[in-house]
Scaffold this motif. Structure first.
Motif, PDB file in Angstrom:
ATOM      1  N   TYR A  31       0.825  -1.209   0.000  1.00 49.99           N
ATOM      2  CA  TYR A  31       0.000   0.000   0.000  1.00 49.99           C
ATOM      3  C   TYR A  31       0.857   1.256   0.000  1.00 49.99           C
ATOM      4  CZ  TYR A  31      -3.359   3.536   1.145  1.00 49.99           C
ATOM      5  OH  TYR A  31      -4.115   4.676   1.117  1.00 49.99           O
ATOM      6  N   GLU A  32       1.963   1.221   0.736  1.00 49.99           N
ATOM      7  CA  GLU A  32       2.843   2.385   0.814  1.00 49.99           C
ATOM      8  C   GLU A  32       3.782   2.486  -0.380  1.00 49.99           C
ATOM      9  OE1 GLU A  32       4.682   2.013   4.644  1.00 49.99           O
ATOM     10  OE2 GLU A  32       2.866   2.706   5.674  1.00 49.99           O
ATOM     11  N   GLY A  33       3.782   1.485  -1.247  1.00 51.01           N
ATOM     12  CA  GLY A  33       4.638   1.505  -2.421  1.00 51.01           C
ATOM     13  C   GLY A  33       6.103   1.306  -2.091  1.00 51.01           C
ATOM     14  N   ASP A  34       6.361   0.650  -0.981  1.00 48.30           N
ATOM     15  CA  ASP A  34       7.733   0.441  -0.505  1.00 48.30           C
ATOM     16  C   ASP A  34       8.247  -0.914  -0.994  1.00 48.30           C
ATOM     17  OD1 ASP A  34      10.097   0.123   0.903  1.00 48.30           O
ATOM     18  OD2 ASP A  34       9.275   0.935   2.774  1.00 48.30           O
ATOM     19  N   VAL A  35       8.906  -0.898  -2.145  1.00 50.57           N
ATOM     20  CA  VAL A  35       9.382  -2.131  -2.771  1.00 50.57           C
ATOM     21  C   VAL A  35      10.379  -2.850  -1.868  1.00 50.57           C
ATOM     22  CG1 VAL A  35      10.588  -3.097  -4.766  1.00 50.57           C
ATOM     23  CG2 VAL A  35       8.943  -1.249  -5.088  1.00 50.57           C
ATOM     24  N   ALA A  70       6.019  -1.064 -10.521  1.00 51.27           N
ATOM     25  CA  ALA A  70       7.324  -1.580 -10.084  1.00 51.27           C
ATOM     26  C   ALA A  70       7.128  -2.676  -9.046  1.00 51.27           C
ATOM     27  CB  ALA A  70       8.168  -0.457  -9.503  1.00 51.27           C
ATOM     28  N   LEU A  71       6.113  -2.537  -8.221  1.00 49.24           N
ATOM     29  CA  LEU A  71       5.834  -3.534  -7.191  1.00 49.24           C
ATOM     30  C   LEU A  71       5.013  -4.690  -7.749  1.00 49.24           C
ATOM     31  CD1 LEU A  71       6.265  -4.181  -4.234  1.00 49.24           C
ATOM     32  CD2 LEU A  71       4.193  -2.926  -3.721  1.00 49.24           C
ATOM     33  N   ALA A  72       4.166  -4.404  -8.712  1.00 53.20           N
ATOM     34  CA  ALA A  72       3.317  -5.429  -9.309  1.00 53.20           C
ATOM     35  C   ALA A  72       4.169  -6.390 -10.106  1.00 53.20           C
ATOM     36  CB  ALA A  72       2.244  -4.815 -10.196  1.00 53.20           C
TER      37      ALA A  72
END
Length: 72
Positions: A31-35, A70-72
């Motif tokens: 959720y935070e986009g923290d890879v 990038a996370l997906a």
């Protein structure tokens, strides 16, 4: 979208924690986009298919829903 989890920092590289804590760390990182935190949670043993109890969303759903390719 308001995230239904309590705001807290996910454990970074801590090999401990319960299965639920590792799953929460992965979902929060997504959720935070923290890879980096997502990778750390997975290395710590988080289940990639863990679903949020209230929404049923997985980390992949969250990443796509927040347009974080990038996370997906």
């Amino acid at each position: 979208m308001m995230w239904p989890l309590k705001k807290k920092n996910p454990p970074q590289g801590s090999a401990g924690g319960s299965e639920a804590e590792r799953g929460e760390a992965l979902l929060t990182a997504a959720y935070e986009g923290d890879v980096a935190a997502a990778i750390a949670a997975l290395k710590d043993g988080a289940d990639v298919s863990v679903r949020h109890a209230a929404t049923g969303l997985t980390a992949l759903h969250i990443a796509v829903g927040t347009n974080n390719m990038a996370l997906a």
